[in-house]
Design an enzyme around this catalytic site. Structure first.
Site, PDB file in Angstrom:
ATOM      1  N   GLY A 586      46.403  40.177   3.888  1.00 12.73           N
ATOM      2  CA  GLY A 586      47.796  39.752   4.032  1.00 12.73           C
ATOM      3  C   GLY A 586      48.070  38.929   5.263  1.00 12.73           C
ATOM      4  O   GLY A 586      49.035  38.162   5.294  1.00 12.73           O
ATOM      5  N   GLU A 587      47.243  39.057   6.299  1.00 12.12           N
ATOM      6  CA  GLU A 587      47.493  38.335   7.541  1.00 12.12           C
ATOM      7  C   GLU A 587      47.142  36.859   7.380  1.00 12.12           C
ATOM      8  O   GLU A 587      46.096  36.512   6.825  1.00 12.12           O
ATOM      9  CB  GLU A 587      46.673  38.938   8.676  1.00 12.12           C
ATOM     10  CG  GLU A 587      47.025  40.385   8.985  1.00 12.12           C
ATOM     11  CD  GLU A 587      46.215  40.922  10.146  1.00 12.12           C
ATOM     12  OE1 GLU A 587      45.746  40.103  10.965  1.00 12.12           O
ATOM     13  OE2 GLU A 587      46.038  42.151  10.222  1.00 12.12           O
ATOM     14  N   SER A 588      48.000  36.016   7.898  1.00 11.50           N
ATOM     15  CA  SER A 588      47.807  34.581   7.740  1.00 11.50           C
ATOM     16  C   SER A 588      46.561  34.086   8.462  1.00 11.50           C
ATOM     17  O   SER A 588      45.858  33.186   7.976  1.00 11.50           O
ATOM     18  CB  SER A 588      49.043  33.827   8.259  1.00 11.50           C
ATOM     19  OG  SER A 588      49.255  34.135   9.643  1.00 11.50           O
TER      20      SER A 588
END
Length: 1371
Positions: A586-588
């Protein structure tokens, strides 16, 4: 001339024959030309008769010209250009103006010319002529066709085409011509679909014939340099000199593959849909199969044709295999099987995909049972191939990057074959047959190996070896070790995967622990391949790991991305392939790192020049991911349009726009087909275009399919993966079997399992035995004996299972471990049912022990072949015979009773051989067998109805134990410690009753002991072990020594009489002599027992430092018996007294502390000597034994019989006389006095005092008083004998006071009214002797600093004052 003719008559005949042939050909051509002309001129019923001039004058002119030349040939027809006589007929065929009848006649003429072989490949102009025939037939005109003759013309066309390809000159056809022939023939096939069946059948037959002719020539074609290229654009000359070649075969094969995509329009409820034309698919598959069968492995020499099969054909087969009918699927399976036979070396990954995406899916999840049956039959057909199951295991199950094809096949067949009810379905029977085929295949091959040469089943990974490096097996000298190592690595990887899903750190640590990755310098490639190819990993965890910013994680990400091959893929397809292996975090920032790695890899492998830089790929990937979310997220209300997507990606390609068409295709691809990401890779996935491209890219670098010969170790390992389900399934089938034939097949399958399990799969063999034992009905704890006997006698399965149990025990006993418990339970149940004959086991209890010990054969029905050969031929034959004659009708016919039939079955079991052959059992198997018998004898798992039944069962168990112990007497030291531990465990059983267990055990163990000591052995450990167990058993219940005294005594007596010199351990002598004393108490055995002891004591050769103490104890035991005659007791005393000389002799030979020469077991038996050694403070063995002898005499001095008592006292004095030869020190001498002499006097004085206080015991009192007087005299004699030795001792003063104290005690003894003053008269005399001697030796003199004189004077005043003046006149 006439002479010449006479000289060459044979040449004239040849010439005449040739002329007749030429004339015949001329007549044939003339007739055909005339027929064509006649048909052209004949008026038609349906058409106005045209004038001859209306026809093409060139056709008539060519026909007439040919007629003019027919009978005037310039040379032989074979040497004439074929176009001369073919062209006129071809002109007719290609003409638009002639009727169908004329076309048919012209085609017939061409057919006749081709069949007669007027020309061949060597005829001038043959190449142009044969190609012109193809051209002419292809351009056949039917403009003025009569509908009635159309089918006839089409059939004639087919015949001409077929004969053209069969003609000798057909090798001169061009590739294009051959392709044209095939296309033309197929056009006729298509046209025939709307016509009669005859035309359709002929057209299809012709098509088959053409394919067979074309591809049968492939082995004859030489591979040229151009043909080695796989490029589709490489236009290689199609063998212009020798005719058609690989080029046309590739085109034809491509055409056949394309037929699989032919669709038909189907209308359903007003709507139309397109489905594959099943009829065309079947026809195409039949042609493809023919082409492969005829070409064989020659296809592998032609890369283009091989690539066609690897890519196009397999893609079609996999695609249509999951969605086609039963018939199409069956044809697909046949085609793949043909490819496997000839080209498996080149289709390793394709074959795996076919099994995974077609056969396994359809067989498990098919829409109908019929489809499942077809898929299952396809799998079974592969299993019928001798090498397939081994090769599938080696190539797939032992490959880290492949699925477990063999294991999945086995478990699938087990799943389908497992019956849930009766009768079994056709699918269950089919799967059962396939499973049995697999098992038989392994068993038939593995049975040729020697079980003793097999390594352990589980191979350990000892050294680090990169599991991702796939070295070809054929390059390894020992490929077996390589594939076994790979399988071990794969197994460890799966374990690591399970750990990873629970805790990612533990999973990766397990990789290091298992030596799958290097511990010293971590290689990111190992982790990358673990993430890439391990099925079932948590995809969320993979994504989080790959996106981590740690330097090592970034390296792993790069290596992970490098495992993908994106060549030939468009961007969305490559991205789909990439994202299917993990879930984007989920982390960019993590997404950025992952997409960046993908972009680098894709850019490096792109085949076009669309992207100007890696940044362009990176930006577009982000855009695609956003588009996928936008188009398929239900929370998004306003969707992105195509124009929006194109606008968002302007100027990203190095400042320029990407092609609009390219972006448009990407948009529609994402919009219509979402990029789906599953949490777990175990979910079903379709073979989409992206997955197929990935597979093809992998196949370029993958190792070829490895073909190998069967190896027993690999066979054993592969069966181990399906052993559990296989045994469970076969046993369930055996349970539900209703027909004898099917029952027989079940038994054969289970026996094949045993043949495999004997090679290191002990758990499987034990499970197999448990299965058979369950079906014997003998182990049902809830059934009474009557019910069990009835079931056994009337149930065929029960009797077959019983026979199977004991047959397995005979054939594979060396591999049985825990299964012995079930075998023993069945055997004991048969015993209780009275089904075992009395002669099953015959022990040599009465034969000479030495001879029986030498030959370890103790069974009446032993098989000399058992154990010598591992072959099991004939094993199933007994079951065939059993099924043939064991019907109820046969029993009635033979007049045999039910009991006799049961005995007949038991006889076939050869139970005796099981125990006779126990000498061939490995150590572990023997330990299990012994443990089972011991526990069963103790009642574990047994249920007895009466005490008699219990006693018989326990006795039978110990008989069997006796049998196996005797058969394995040569390795007694190995197995008996474990047997002894089992006996200890039995004693701890809850509610354990030692009756009758201990009684039977003691008798059995004594028999074993007798066999052990019947032969002189250097090792005393076996003897110590067996006597330790004997002691344990009789201590469980000491009453057995009385109840079985006579039997025990006989065995003990034989040991002592026949083999006394062979008893070498102290525990052995202690046990034997103790049992001799205990059992000798019986009136029946007493005399013989005493005589046995006297025999031992009489021969000093039988006495040794090992048994001396035990003999003394035994002698005391017999002397203490009231029933023992006085003369016997005195004889024993005399013999023991004489042994003082033996002790002196031993001492002179330098015997030392026995503790240095005894085993641990022996030390427990020599505790009395150790006590003496501590009491005396010396390690003098002879002296310690002397003290033991003296104590024996001291104890005997308290005997009730005066003669015995006094004789013992006198003997004590006699043994002390020569004792100074034992190197007694002053200290040890004083200690001997304290232990023996003083103790004897004190005990006798106490006895005298006790009797003096009783009434009516005058005679007894006087008797004990006389013994005390004799003891005092012995004390004085011994004292005076050792006076010079002991007076220098520091403890002499105390010792002397002890002597005086005892003199005082005896002097002042109150003997009551019956006493006589004998002691009062004796004591002063004894004192007088001692003091006088002490004075003479200058021991008792007044000295300064020595109070001995004063103390003695004072004591004399107390004891006998009247001696004071006599002994101390100066005081």
């Amino acid at each position: 001339m006439e002479e010449a003719k006479d000289q060459n008559p044979e040449d004239d005949q040849i010439i005449a024959k040739q002329r007749r042939k030429e004339l015949g050909l001329s007549c044939m051509l003339n007739a055909e030309v005339g027929a064509v002309l006649a048909v052209i001129r004949r008026p038609s019923d349906h058409y106005i008769s045209p004038q001859e001039e209306s026809f093409d004058s060139s056709i008539l002119h060519s026909l007439k010209s040919l007629r003019a030349l027919i009978f005037n040939p310039q040379q032989e027809w074979r040497m004439i250009d074929p176009s001369v006589y073919l062209s006129p007929f071809l002109d007719v065929v290609q003409s638009d103006d002639v009727p169908a009848v004329a076309t048919g006649v012209a085609l017939s003429a061409l057919l006749k010319i081709l069949k007669l072989g007027i020309f061949d490949e060597k005829t001038p102009g043959a190449k142009d002529a044969i190609n012109s025939v193809v051209t002419g037939i292809v351009n056949c005109r039917l403009g003025k066709t009569d509908p009635g003759f159309e089918e006839a013309v089409l059939m004639r066309i087919l015949q001409v085409l077929s004969n053209t390809m069969r003609h000798r000159a057909s090798i001169l056809l061009t590739d294009h011509a051959v392709s044209t022939v095939v296309n033309t023939c197929f056009q006729v096939v298509q046209q025939s679909a709307s016509r009669g069946n005859l035309l359709q059948r002929n057209a299809r037959y012709a098509m088959h014939e053409l394919i067979q002719i074309i591809y049968s020539r492939l082995p004859e074609i030489e591979v040229k340099e151009g043909d080695n290229s796989e490029s589709d654009t490489d236009d290689v000359c199609s063998l212009s000199e020798s005719g058609y070649g690989v080029r046309c075969m590739v085109d034809v094969f491509q055409f056949l593959c394309s037929l699989l995509n032919v669709v038909e329009v189907v209308e359903t409820d007003g709507a139309t849909s397109q489905t594959a034309d099943e009829d065309v698919q079947i026809f195409a598959l039949a042609l493809i199969n023919s082409a492969i069968e005829l070409s064989g492995d020659e296809i592998g020499r032609h890369p283009k044709l091989l690539r066609m099969i690897q890519d196009d054909l397999f893609h079609h087969l996999i695609h249509y295999g999951t969605s086609s009918s039963q018939l199409v699927l069956a044809m697909i399976c046949s085609t793949v099987l043909s490819i496997y036979h000839f080209l498996r070396r080149f289709i390793r990954l394709q074959l795996e995909a076919f099994f995974g995406y077609v056969l396994f899916r359809v067989a498990l999840h098919g829409t109908s049972t019929q489809l499942q049956e077809v898929a299952t039959e396809g799998i079974i057909n592969f299993c019928r191939q001798p090498a397939f199951i081994l090769e599938s295991y080696v190539n797939y199950d032992c490959n880290i990057m492949c699925r477990n094809v063999f294991e999945e096949i086995g478990k699938l067949l087990c799943r389908h074959a497992y019956p849930t009810s009766s009768p079994m379905t056709s699918l269950q029977i089919q799967a059962f047959e396939g499973l049995v085929i697999m098992i038989h295949n392994i068993a038939d091959n593995i049975n040729m190996e020697d079980p003793s040469s097999f390594e352990p089943h589980t191979m350990e990974i000892t050294d680090y070896r990169p599991f991702w490096e796939e070295k070809p097996e054929e390059e390894e000298e020992n490929w077996v070790d390589l594939v076994r190592l790979r399988k071990a690595q794969k197994r460890k990887i799966m374990i690591a995967g399970n750990h990873f899903n629970r805790d990612d750190k533990k999973g990766l640590d397990y990789l290091k622990f298992s030596k799958l990755v290097s511990e010293d310098a971590l290689d990111p490639k190992g982790f990358a391949f673990f993430f890439r190819f391990t099925p079932g990993l948590d995809k969320d965890a993979i994504g989080d790991y790959l996106g981590d910013p740690d330097e090592f994680h970034i390296k792993v990400l790069k290596e992970f991305t490098n495992t993908f091959e994106f060549s030939g893929m468009v961007l969305d397809t490559a991205l789909r392939t990439y994202l299917q292996t993990f879930r984007l975090p989920g982390e960019s920032q993590k997404i950025h790192r992952i997409i960046e790695a993908f972009s680098d890899r894709f850019y490096d492998q792109q085949s076009s020049e669309i992207f100007a830089s890696k940044d362009a790929v990176f930006v577009l990937c982000y855009s695609i991911i956003m588009l996928n979310t936008d188009q398929h997220n239900p929370q998004v209300k306003k969707r992105m349009t195509e124009e929006d997507f194109i606008r968002n990606n302007r100027a990203i390609n190095g400042g320029n726009d990407l092609p609009r068409e390219y972006l448009s295709e990407l948009f529609h691809s994402i919009s219509t087909n979402e990029i789906k990401i599953f949490n777990h890779s175990g979910l079903p996935q379709e073979m989409g275009p992206n997955r197929w491209l990935e597979l093809m890219n992998r196949s370029k670098s993958a190792n070829p399919f490895f073909q190998c010969n069967f190896d027993g170790r690999v066979g054993r390992d592969m069966f181990a993966t399906i052993a559990g389900p296989s045994v469970a399934t076969l046993s369930a089938c055996f349970e539900h079997a209703e027909e004898d034939e099917f029952l027989h097949e079940c038994v054969e399958g289970l026996f094949s399992v045993g043949r495999i399990a004997q090679y290191g799969l002990e758990d499987t063999l034990d499970e197999l035995l448990a299965t058979f034992c369950k079906f014997t009905t003998l182990l049902n704890p809830y059934a009474s004996s009557e019910e069990t006997l009835f079931a056994f006698s009337n149930d065929l399965k029960s009797r077959m299972a019983t026979l199977a149990v004991f047959t397995i025990a005979n054939s594979f006993g060396f591999a049985i471990r825990g299964g012995w418990r079930n075998i023993v339970d069945c055997l004991l149940k048969l015993k209780r049912l009275k089904l075992l004959p009395q002669t099953v086991i015959e022990l040599d209890t009465d034969s000479d022990v030495s001879s029986s010990a030498g030959s370890e054969s103790i069974f009446s029905n032993q098989d000399p072949e058992f154990g010598g050969s591992r072959q099991n031929s004939g094993m199933i034959g007994r079951f065939s015979h059993f099924l043939a004659v064991d019907s109820a009708e046969d029993s009635l016919t033979l007049g045999a009773s039910e009991f006799e039939q049961n005995l007949k079955i038991i006889k076939q079991c050869r139970i005796g051989n099981i125990f006779a052959g126990s000498k061939n059992l490995p150590d572990e198997g023997l330990l299990h067998l012994g443990r089972s018998l011991i526990f069963s004898a103790a009642g574990k798992g047994q249920k007895f109805s009466t005490p008699v039944e219990e006693e018989e069962t326990v006795g039978f168990c110990w008989e069997l134990l006796n049998a196996i112990i005797t058969a394995n007497i040569h390795r007694f030291s190995m197995f008996w410690p474990a047997f002894h531990e089992n006996l200890l465990a039995v004693a701890q059983f809850p509610l354990f009753s030692p009756i009758p267990f201990a009684e039977k055990a003691v008798l059995c163990l004594l028999k074993v002991c007798l066999r052990l000591i019947s032969i002189r052995r250097n090792d005393i450990l076996p003897e110590e072990l067996i006597f330790r167990s004997i002691t344990l058993m009789w201590k469980l219940d000491k009453e057995i020594l009385e109840t079985c005294s006579e039997s025990i005594f006989k065995l003990i007596s034989r040991m002592l009489v026949e083999f006394p010199d062979n008893i070498q351990s102290q525990i052995g002598w202690k046990s034997v002599l103790h049992l001799l004393v205990v059992t000798g108490r019986s009136p029946e055995t007493f005399d013989q027992g005493v005589e046995t002891l006297i025999t031992i004591l009489s021969d000093t050769n039988h006495l040794s430092r090992i048994n001396y103490v035990c003999c003394v104890d035994c002698a005391f035991g017999f002397i203490g018996l009231k029933s023992c005659p006085v003369e016997k007791k005195i004889k024993v005393l005399e013999l023991l007294t004489d042994t003082i000389n033996l002790l002196i002799q031993w001492h002179r030979h330098g015997f030392s502390d026995p503790g240095n020469n005894y085993s641990t077991t022996s030390n427990t038996s020599s505790s009395s000597l150790e006590d003496h050694s501590k009491a005396l403070g010396t390690s003098n063995l002879a002296l310690n034994m002397f003290v033991k002898l003296a104590e024996f005499l001291k104890n005997t001095s308290l005997a009730r019989r005066e003669e015995v008592r006094n004789h013992a006292i006198q003997d004590l004095g006699r043994i002390f006389a020569p004792a100074n030869n034992l190197d007694l020190s002053s200290t040890s001498c004083i200690k001997c006095f304290n232990l023996v002499v003083f103790s004897m006097v004190d005990d006798l004085h106490e006895k005298v005092v006790v009797y003096s206080r009783r009434e009516n015991v005058e005679s007894e009192l006087r008797s004990w008083e006389e013994s005390l007087k004799l003891a005092m005299e012995v004390l004085t004699d011994i004292y005076l004998h050792f006076l010079n030795l002991i007076w220098e001792s520091p403890g002499f003063r105390t010792f002397w006071l002890g002597v005086l104290r005892r003199m005082d005690t005896c002097m002042k003894a109150d003997l009551g009214p019956y006493g006589e003053p004998g002691l009062q008269k004796l004591v002063p005399e004894l004192l007088r002797r001692m003091i006088t001697k002490m004075k003479e030796d200058n021991i008792l003199l007044p000295r300064d600093g020595d109070d001995l004189w004063e103390i003695t004077y004072i004591q004399i005043q107390w004891i006998a004052p009247f001696l004071k003046e006599e002994l101390f006149p100066d005081l």
